[in-house]
Write a protein that holds these residues in place. Structure first.
Motif, PDB file in Angstrom:
ATOM      1  N   TRP A  63       2.458   1.693  -3.398  1.00 28.15           N
ATOM      2  CA  TRP A  63       1.437   2.124  -4.357  1.00 28.15           C
ATOM      3  C   TRP A  63       1.126   3.613  -4.186  1.00 28.15           C
ATOM      4  O   TRP A  63       1.006   4.355  -5.154  1.00 28.15           O
ATOM      5  N   GLN A  64       1.020   4.057  -2.933  1.00 30.92           N
ATOM      6  CA  GLN A  64       0.749   5.485  -2.664  1.00 30.92           C
ATOM      7  C   GLN A  64       1.887   6.355  -3.192  1.00 30.92           C
ATOM      8  O   GLN A  64       1.647   7.424  -3.740  1.00 30.92           O
ATOM      9  N   GLN A  65       3.134   5.910  -3.020  1.00 29.03           N
ATOM     10  CA  GLN A  65       4.279   6.676  -3.521  1.00 29.03           C
ATOM     11  C   GLN A  65       4.281   6.750  -5.043  1.00 29.03           C
ATOM     12  O   GLN A  65       4.614   7.785  -5.616  1.00 29.03           O
ATOM     13  N   LEU A  66       3.893   5.645  -5.705  1.00 26.81           N
ATOM     14  CA  LEU A  66       3.892   5.606  -7.164  1.00 26.81           C
ATOM     15  C   LEU A  66       2.759   6.441  -7.773  1.00 26.81           C
ATOM     16  O   LEU A  66       2.887   6.932  -8.892  1.00 26.81           O
ATOM     17  N   THR A  67       1.661   6.580  -7.054  1.00 29.62           N
ATOM     18  CA  THR A  67       0.510   7.278  -7.611  1.00 29.62           C
ATOM     19  C   THR A  67       0.386   8.724  -7.150  1.00 29.62           C
ATOM     20  O   THR A  67      -0.627   9.375  -7.395  1.00 29.62           O
ATOM     21  N   LYS A  68       1.407   9.251  -6.483  1.00 29.54           N
ATOM     22  CA  LYS A  68       1.383  10.663  -6.050  1.00 29.54           C
ATOM     23  C   LYS A  68       1.470  11.582  -7.243  1.00 29.54           C
ATOM     24  O   LYS A  68       2.203  11.375  -8.161  1.00 29.54           O
ATOM     25  N   LYS A 100       0.841  -1.204   0.000  1.00 24.68           N
ATOM     26  CA  LYS A 100       0.000   0.000   0.000  1.00 24.68           C
ATOM     27  C   LYS A 100       0.875   1.252   0.000  1.00 24.68           C
ATOM     28  O   LYS A 100       0.599   2.215  -0.712  1.00 24.68           O
TER      29      LYS A 100
END
Length: 196
Positions: free
Chosen positions: A191-196, A188
């Motif tokens: 994923w949060q880092q990639l979708t910033k 998670k």
């Protein structure tokens, strides 16, 4: 070939040093690269250290660390003895160093990782986060300038992520749910880092 002709005692010592250095280096990398830190953060999330805190790890982090660390042993004739010796010494120190004990083991603090020095490493405070990466020996931290020179500091431990899935209730199913959420946490986080 020359390495294999060394005396057994020297094989054991050099092999131990090689494993410990790779352990130190990999530990350093796990703090510097966000992808690896996402997994290693599970171990650092412990807010109250105890002798079993060293077992609070992400499965992926444990597997990678223990695979990479032992590679150097296979360059030595006494690889099994080196690995077994390292595991015994490291596990004893690991349980001691994660205990909530305020001690530096006197003059041994210059050679071995101690509960005090490892507590510093587990601090979420920025001043200490990049310090004391040693697995069992402190030599690497001294050599590479990552040793915290304040041997008496006793900071709080844990990570700063308020979204970390800490255990909130006791009971088998609640603890199983927490464990599974902690194993999912790195994915998670990444994923949060990639979708910033």
């Amino acid at each position: 070939k020359a390495l294999r002709e060394l005396p057994v005692a020297l094989h054991l010592l050099l092999g131990y040093l090689a494993i410990d250095f790779v352990g130190w280096f990999h530990h350093f990398v796990r703090h510097k690269i966000p992808f690896f830190w996402a997994f290693h953060a599970v171990h650092h999330s412990q807010q109250e250290l105890n002798p079993f805190s060293n077992e609070r790890v992400h499965i992926f982090d444990w597997f990678v660390a223990n695979t990479i660390k032992f590679i150097p042993a296979f360059f030595f004739k006494e690889s099994l003895g080196i690995i077994l010796g390292y595991i015994v010494i490291h596990k004893i120190l690991d349980h001691l160093n994660h205990a909530n004990v305020k001690t530096n083991l006197g003059p041994l603090k210059y050679i071995f990782v101690t509960p005090q020095s490892h507590r510093v490493h587990h601090s979420g405070e920025k001043a200490y986060f990049e310090k004391n990466f040693g697995d069992s020996l402190r030599i690497w931290d001294h050599l590479f300038g990552t040793q915290c020179r304040d041997y008496d500091v006793y900071p709080k431990t844990g990570i700063t992520d308020l979204d970390y899935p800490y255990e909130k209730q006791t009971g088998f199913f609640n603890e199983l749910k927490s464990f599974l959420n902690q194993q999912l946490y790195p994915f998670k986080n990444i994923w949060q880092q990639l979708t910033k």
